[in-house]
Write a protein that holds these residues in place. Structure first.
Motif, mmCIF file in Angstrom:
data_model
loop_
_atom_site.group_PDB
_atom_site.id
_atom_site.type_symbol
_atom_site.label_atom_id
_atom_site.label_comp_id
_atom_site.label_asym_id
_atom_site.label_seq_id
_atom_site.Cartn_x
_atom_site.Cartn_y
_atom_site.Cartn_z
ATOM 1 N N VAL A 168 3.289 0.566 -2.360
ATOM 2 C CA VAL A 168 3.470 -0.299 -1.353
ATOM 3 C C VAL A 168 3.114 0.036 0.554
ATOM 4 O O VAL A 168 2.572 -0.929 0.753
ATOM 5 C CB VAL A 168 5.094 -0.852 -1.691
ATOM 6 C CG1 VAL A 168 5.763 -1.477 -0.142
ATOM 7 C CG2 VAL A 168 5.324 -1.810 -3.281
ATOM 8 N N TYR A 169 3.749 0.980 0.538
ATOM 9 C CA TYR A 169 2.726 1.936 1.901
ATOM 10 C C TYR A 169 1.402 1.757 2.018
ATOM 11 O O TYR A 169 1.492 1.286 2.834
ATOM 12 C CB TYR A 169 2.945 3.362 1.511
ATOM 13 C CG TYR A 169 2.954 4.175 2.620
ATOM 14 C CD1 TYR A 169 3.948 3.951 3.757
ATOM 15 C CD2 TYR A 169 1.726 4.732 3.663
ATOM 16 C CE1 TYR A 169 3.979 4.829 4.794
ATOM 17 C CE2 TYR A 169 1.594 5.695 4.251
ATOM 18 C CZ TYR A 169 2.788 5.553 4.986
ATOM 19 O OH TYR A 169 2.396 5.705 6.795
ATOM 20 N N ALA A 170 0.997 1.909 0.998
ATOM 21 C CA ALA A 170 -0.453 1.968 0.911
ATOM 22 C C ALA A 170 -0.890 0.054 1.651
ATOM 23 O O ALA A 170 -1.607 -0.818 2.108
ATOM 24 C CB ALA A 170 -1.385 2.103 -0.223
ATOM 25 N N LEU A 171 -0.406 -0.332 0.751
ATOM 26 C CA LEU A 171 -0.258 -2.231 1.500
ATOM 27 C C LEU A 171 -0.264 -2.702 1.699
ATOM 28 O O LEU A 171 -0.509 -3.412 3.285
ATOM 29 C CB LEU A 171 0.294 -3.162 -0.089
ATOM 30 C CG LEU A 171 -0.053 -3.052 -1.430
ATOM 31 C CD1 LEU A 171 0.494 -3.309 -2.555
ATOM 32 C CD2 LEU A 171 -1.971 -3.896 -1.566
ATOM 33 N N GLY A 172 0.814 -2.310 2.955
ATOM 34 C CA GLY A 172 1.424 -2.082 4.221
ATOM 35 C C GLY A 172 0.130 -1.809 5.079
ATOM 36 O O GLY A 172 0.122 -2.513 6.481
ATOM 37 N N GLY A 173 -0.230 -0.429 4.693
ATOM 38 C CA GLY A 173 -1.995 -0.433 6.455
ATOM 39 C C GLY A 173 -2.133 -0.783 6.041
ATOM 40 O O GLY A 173 -2.834 -1.160 7.005
ATOM 41 N N LEU A 174 -2.504 -1.438 4.459
ATOM 42 C CA LEU A 174 -3.555 -2.044 4.592
ATOM 43 C C LEU A 174 -3.146 -3.926 4.718
ATOM 44 O O LEU A 174 -4.786 -4.447 6.189
ATOM 45 C CB LEU A 174 -4.735 -2.660 2.770
ATOM 46 C CG LEU A 174 -4.807 -1.090 2.328
ATOM 47 C CD1 LEU A 174 -5.243 -1.400 1.185
ATOM 48 C CD2 LEU A 174 -6.365 -1.127 3.151
ATOM 49 N N GLY A 175 -2.154 -4.227 5.164
ATOM 50 C CA GLY A 175 -2.076 -5.393 5.762
ATOM 51 C C GLY A 175 -1.859 -5.516 7.422
ATOM 52 O O GLY A 175 -2.355 -6.235 7.846
ATOM 53 N N LEU A 176 -1.815 -4.550 8.255
ATOM 54 C CA LEU A 176 -1.827 -3.912 8.958
ATOM 55 C C LEU A 176 -3.396 -3.117 9.793
ATOM 56 O O LEU A 176 -3.696 -3.757 10.610
ATOM 57 C CB LEU A 176 -1.351 -2.193 9.638
ATOM 58 C CG LEU A 176 0.031 -2.406 9.716
ATOM 59 C CD1 LEU A 176 0.573 -0.806 9.917
ATOM 60 C CD2 LEU A 176 0.499 -3.426 10.369
ATOM 61 N N ALA A 177 -3.963 -3.481 8.929
ATOM 62 C CA ALA A 177 -5.633 -2.882 8.449
ATOM 63 C C ALA A 177 -6.410 -4.586 8.983
ATOM 64 O O ALA A 177 -7.199 -4.629 10.076
ATOM 65 C CB ALA A 177 -6.458 -1.924 7.952
ATOM 66 N N GLY B 122 7.589 1.856 0.636
ATOM 67 C CA GLY B 122 7.172 2.304 -0.141
ATOM 68 C C GLY B 122 7.411 3.899 0.592
ATOM 69 O O GLY B 122 7.512 4.860 -0.402
ATOM 70 N N TRP B 123 7.915 4.290 1.538
ATOM 71 C CA TRP B 123 7.859 5.362 2.269
ATOM 72 C C TRP B 123 9.604 5.807 1.644
ATOM 73 O O TRP B 123 9.210 7.295 1.091
ATOM 74 C CB TRP B 123 7.814 5.360 3.758
ATOM 75 C CG TRP B 123 7.666 6.196 5.062
ATOM 76 C CD1 TRP B 123 9.100 7.869 4.873
ATOM 77 C CD2 TRP B 123 7.362 8.076 4.468
ATOM 78 N NE1 TRP B 123 8.994 8.888 5.293
ATOM 79 C CE2 TRP B 123 7.281 9.327 5.569
ATOM 80 C CE3 TRP B 123 5.918 7.815 3.910
ATOM 81 C CZ2 TRP B 123 6.692 9.815 5.400
ATOM 82 C CZ3 TRP B 123 4.793 8.815 4.691
ATOM 83 C CH2 TRP B 123 5.163 10.022 5.368
ATOM 84 N N GLY B 124 10.097 5.271 1.361
ATOM 85 C CA GLY B 124 11.666 5.845 0.927
ATOM 86 C C GLY B 124 11.471 5.712 -0.695
ATOM 87 O O GLY B 124 11.813 6.641 -0.914
ATOM 88 N N SER B 125 10.722 4.950 -1.479
ATOM 89 C CA SER B 125 10.269 5.251 -2.914
ATOM 90 C C SER B 125 9.617 7.040 -3.551
ATOM 91 O O SER B 125 9.877 7.316 -3.767
ATOM 92 C CB SER B 125 9.438 3.946 -3.319
ATOM 93 O OG SER B 125 10.562 2.413 -2.837
#
Length: 184
Positions: free
Chosen positions: A88-97, A115-118
Motif C-alpha cells: 500500500v505504501y509503494a502504491l501510494g508512492g507510485l500514484g504520486l509518481a 501502509g506506513w501504519g501497517s
C-alpha cells in the motif's frame, strides 16, 4: 531456535537480518522522499498549506488507523500485515509518481499513511515474534536501529543528489518513485 556456544538462543538469524534490511530500506524510501515532497507539491501547484496538510494527513492516517490494524494483525499474521503495509505504501508512492492533479495527492498520501501504519506495527511485532523468549527486548532494541540509520543515510543521499549538476527536476516520475520501497 538455534543455540550459541554460551547456551543462549540465537537472535541474529537470517529472518531477523532480512527484517532489519527490509525495515532499513522501507524507512530509507520514506526518509529520502520527505525532504523533496514540499518542492514536489509546490511544483504541482500546491501551497505551503497543502504541503503541511499532506504531511499531516500521512501521520494522521497512520495513527488513527493503527488500532484497527492492531486487531487485524492477530487475524492475518505479522508477515501478511508487513507485506500489506509495503504494498500500500509503494502504491501510494507510485500514484504520486504519476504526477496526479493536486487533489489526488491527498488520496495517495493517505494510502501511504495506511501502509506506513501497517508496516510499523508489523515490523516491531515480527521482531518480537522472531526473538527467543529471553531476548525479546534485545530484538526490539536491535530492530530499532534501522530507522535512525536510514534517516542518517537517506538525507545525506538526498542532499548529494540534489547538488549534482545532472539532477532531474523533482517532478519527474523517476525521482518521485523513490517514495516507494520498490525503488529501495
Amino acid at each position: 531456535m538455534v543455540e550459541t556456544e554460551q547456551g543462549k538462543e540465537r537472535l541474529i538469524t537470517l529472518n531477523f537480518v532480512v527484517l532489519f534490511l527490509t525495515t532499513y530500506f522501507v524507512f530509507f524510501a520514506s526518509d529520502f522522499f520527505i525532504p523533496v515532497l514540499p518542492f514536489y507539491v509546490v511544483e504541482a501547484g500546491g501551497t505551503k498549506t497543502a504541503v503541511g496538510l499532506l504531511m499531516g494527513l500521512f501521520t494522521f492516517t497512520s495513527i488513527v488507523l493503527r488500532p484497527l490494524q492492531g486487531s487485524r494483525i492477530h487475524r492475518t499474521g505479522c508477515k501478511k500485515m508487513l507485506l500489506l503495509g509495503i504494498i500500500v505504501y509503494a502504491l501510494g508512492g507510485l500514484g504520486l509518481a504519476a504526477l496526479p492533479p493536486l487533489p489526488a495527492f491527498f488520496f495517495f498520501r493517505a494510502a501511504q499513511g495506511f501502509g506506513w501504519g501497517s508496516y510499523l506495527l508489523a515490523f516491531n511485532t515480527l521482531a518480537v515474534d522472531l526473538a527467543p523468549p529471553g531476548r525479546k527486548g534485545e530484538a526490539v532494541s536491535l530492530i530499532g536501529i534501522a530507522p535512525p540509520l536510514s534517516l542518517a543515510t537517506a538525507n545525506a543521499v538526498t542532499a548529494a543528489i540534489s547538488i549534482m549538476p545532472s539532477t532531474p527536476r523533482l517532478s519527474t516520475p523517476a525521482f518521485s518513485v523513490t517514495s516507494s520501497p520498490r525503488a529501495a
